[in-house]
Design an enzyme around this catalytic site. Structure first.
Site, mmCIF file in Angstrom:
data_model
loop_
_atom_site.group_PDB
_atom_site.id
_atom_site.type_symbol
_atom_site.label_atom_id
_atom_site.label_comp_id
_atom_site.label_asym_id
_atom_site.label_seq_id
_atom_site.Cartn_x
_atom_site.Cartn_y
_atom_site.Cartn_z
ATOM 1 N N ASP A 25 0.835 -1.202 0.000
ATOM 2 C CA ASP A 25 0.000 0.000 0.000
ATOM 3 C C ASP A 25 0.874 1.259 0.000
ATOM 4 O O ASP A 25 0.362 2.378 -0.074
ATOM 5 C CB ASP A 25 -1.022 -0.009 1.147
ATOM 6 C CG ASP A 25 -0.381 -0.074 2.507
ATOM 7 O OD1 ASP A 25 0.860 -0.137 2.598
ATOM 8 O OD2 ASP A 25 -1.130 -0.062 3.515
ATOM 9 N N SER A 26 2.193 1.065 0.009
ATOM 10 C CA SER A 26 3.114 2.188 -0.244
ATOM 11 C C SER A 26 2.827 2.802 -1.611
ATOM 12 O O SER A 26 3.272 3.911 -1.902
ATOM 13 C CB SER A 26 4.574 1.713 -0.181
ATOM 14 O OG SER A 26 4.775 0.583 -1.002
ATOM 15 N N LYS A 66 -0.957 -9.510 3.104
ATOM 16 C CA LYS A 66 -0.255 -8.948 4.260
ATOM 17 C C LYS A 66 -1.181 -7.965 4.948
ATOM 18 O O LYS A 66 -1.846 -7.173 4.282
ATOM 19 C CB LYS A 66 1.031 -8.241 3.814
ATOM 20 C CG LYS A 66 1.725 -7.487 4.942
ATOM 21 C CD LYS A 66 3.141 -7.090 4.579
ATOM 22 C CE LYS A 66 3.292 -5.813 3.828
ATOM 23 N NZ LYS A 66 2.791 -4.600 4.526
ATOM 24 N N GLU A 86 -1.460 -5.328 8.584
ATOM 25 C CA GLU A 86 -0.729 -4.723 9.692
ATOM 26 C C GLU A 86 -1.458 -5.077 10.972
ATOM 27 O O GLU A 86 -2.630 -4.750 11.132
ATOM 28 C CB GLU A 86 -0.657 -3.198 9.508
ATOM 29 C CG GLU A 86 0.159 -2.819 8.289
ATOM 30 C CD GLU A 86 0.298 -1.312 8.084
ATOM 31 O OE1 GLU A 86 -0.059 -0.540 8.975
ATOM 32 O OE2 GLU A 86 0.788 -0.946 7.003
ATOM 33 N N GLU A 102 8.911 -3.974 10.827
ATOM 34 C CA GLU A 102 9.379 -2.679 10.290
ATOM 35 C C GLU A 102 9.904 -1.764 11.396
ATOM 36 O O GLU A 102 9.239 -1.558 12.420
ATOM 37 C CB GLU A 102 8.213 -1.991 9.540
ATOM 38 C CG GLU A 102 8.603 -0.620 8.998
ATOM 39 C CD GLU A 102 7.693 -0.094 7.884
ATOM 40 O OE1 GLU A 102 6.766 -0.811 7.456
ATOM 41 O OE2 GLU A 102 7.921 1.047 7.442
ATOM 42 N N ASP A 133 -0.948 -6.278 -0.214
ATOM 43 C CA ASP A 133 -1.338 -5.637 1.040
ATOM 44 C C ASP A 133 -2.846 -5.505 1.178
ATOM 45 O O ASP A 133 -3.535 -5.127 0.222
ATOM 46 C CB ASP A 133 -0.755 -4.214 1.084
ATOM 47 C CG ASP A 133 0.400 -4.086 2.053
ATOM 48 O OD1 ASP A 133 0.536 -4.932 2.957
ATOM 49 O OD2 ASP A 133 1.168 -3.119 1.904
HETATM 50 O O1 KIV Z 1 3.521 -1.057 1.650
HETATM 51 C C1 KIV Z 1 4.703 -1.419 1.631
HETATM 52 O O2 KIV Z 1 5.436 -1.180 0.675
HETATM 53 C C2 KIV Z 1 5.216 -2.139 2.779
HETATM 54 C C3 KIV Z 1 6.687 -2.369 2.830
HETATM 55 C C4 KIV Z 1 7.386 -1.106 3.045
HETATM 56 C C5 KIV Z 1 7.057 -3.398 3.798
HETATM 57 O O3 KIV Z 1 4.488 -2.512 3.647
#
Ligand code: KIV
Length: 276
Positions: free
Chosen positions: A56-57, A124, A126, A193, A95
């Site tokens: 989600d970056s 993934k 959080e 992280e 994510d």
């Molecule tokens: O969203 C993302 O890119 C991440 C990584 C930085 C681990 O969660």
């Protein structure tokens, strides 16, 4: 993406959840990176990356937001579909964005979208103690899960910035316990992280599943970075753990190959990329 028939003709079988577990057991470092489109996915795949994350970056590096909070499930599905088309060998993780896993049922519906529509092989999310029930529900439905702990960027407004986590011994202990509980209820990977090296090592010792670090020191089972940081595209101040691999290389492929090599030979992260 490959079909079953293509896969049979491949020299090296694609990475899967079992090969990642084997890499941890055999002490082979796992090289991971983010990607958001098919062209870069093909480059990182060719470079020998083991795991590609549609993170989600993308809210920050693709969409230009200040945080990952505005990203939606539709955004991740769109980018995941594109990335899946570029991969042949790497394992695809996607994510779960902000507020897409507030209940076990909602989490399952959205995880199914990421897998069926987006082509993800693992999701993934959080979470620590508060997400145990969610991870358990997903695992019970055979959804492979990576639990992201330590600095959780989706909580940036709650914690007041992107800060190193786990410097306080009680918080560090709670994180070790959370990692163990997440593994016990079915998490297949822990992503850690921005924590001090010592905590990265303690969590890696405490669980049997692979621990992938970003700013978590050298003693984890693998490393992940945001592709645009590796390629030196990010302007201005970057987090301490970032290394620009474009500086001494001539192409994106070569830069990512150097990143992979430095993860495999453990020259990354160096002390200047770590927190104490
Ligand atoms: O969203 C993302 O890119 C991440 C990584 C930085 C681990 O969660």
């Amino acid at each position: 993406m490959y079909t079953q028939l293509e896969q049979r003709a491949m020299d090296a079988p694609p990475i899967n959840v079992a090969s990642l577990a084997k890499m941890k057991a055999e002490g082979v470092p796992i090289a991971c990176i983010t990607a958001y489109d098919a062209s870069f996915a093909a480059v990182v795949d060719r470079a020998g990356i083991d795991v590609v994350l549609v993170g989600d970056s993308l809210g920050m590096v693709i969409q230009g937001h200040d945080t990952t909070v505005p990203v939606t499930v539709d955004d991740i599905v769109y980018h995941s579909k594109a990335v899946a088309r570029g991969l042949r060998h790497a394992f695809l993780m996607a994510d779960m964005p902000f507020m897409s896993y507030t209940s076990p049922e909602q989490a399952l519906d959205n995880a199914v979208r990421l897998m069926q529509e987006g082509g993800a092989m693992m999701i993934k999310l959080e979470g620590g103690e508060g997400q145990i029930e969610i991870v358990e529900h997903l695992a019970r439905h055979d959804i492979p899960v990576c639990a992201h702990i330590g600095l959780k960027p989706q909580s940036v407004h709650k914690i007041g910035g992107f800060k190193v986590q786990g410097r306080d011994p009680e918080q560090a202990q709670r994180m070790v316990e959370a990692a163990k509980r997440l593994e016990a209820v079915g998490a297949d990977i822990v992503l850690l992280e921005c924590v001090p090296n010592e905590l990265g090592a303690a969590i890696t010792d405490a669980v049997h599943v692979p621990v992938i670090g970003i700013g978590a020191g050298p003693e984890v089972d693998g490393q992940i970075l945001v592709l645009y940081d590796v390629l030196g595209i990010t302007l201005g101040r970057v987090p301490r753990f970032v290394r620009n691999y474009a500086q001494d290389t001539h192409s994106p492929l070569e830069a990512v190959q150097h990143f992979v090599a430095s993860v495999k030979d453990k020259s990354y992260p160096a002390p200047e990329h770590c927190f104490s």
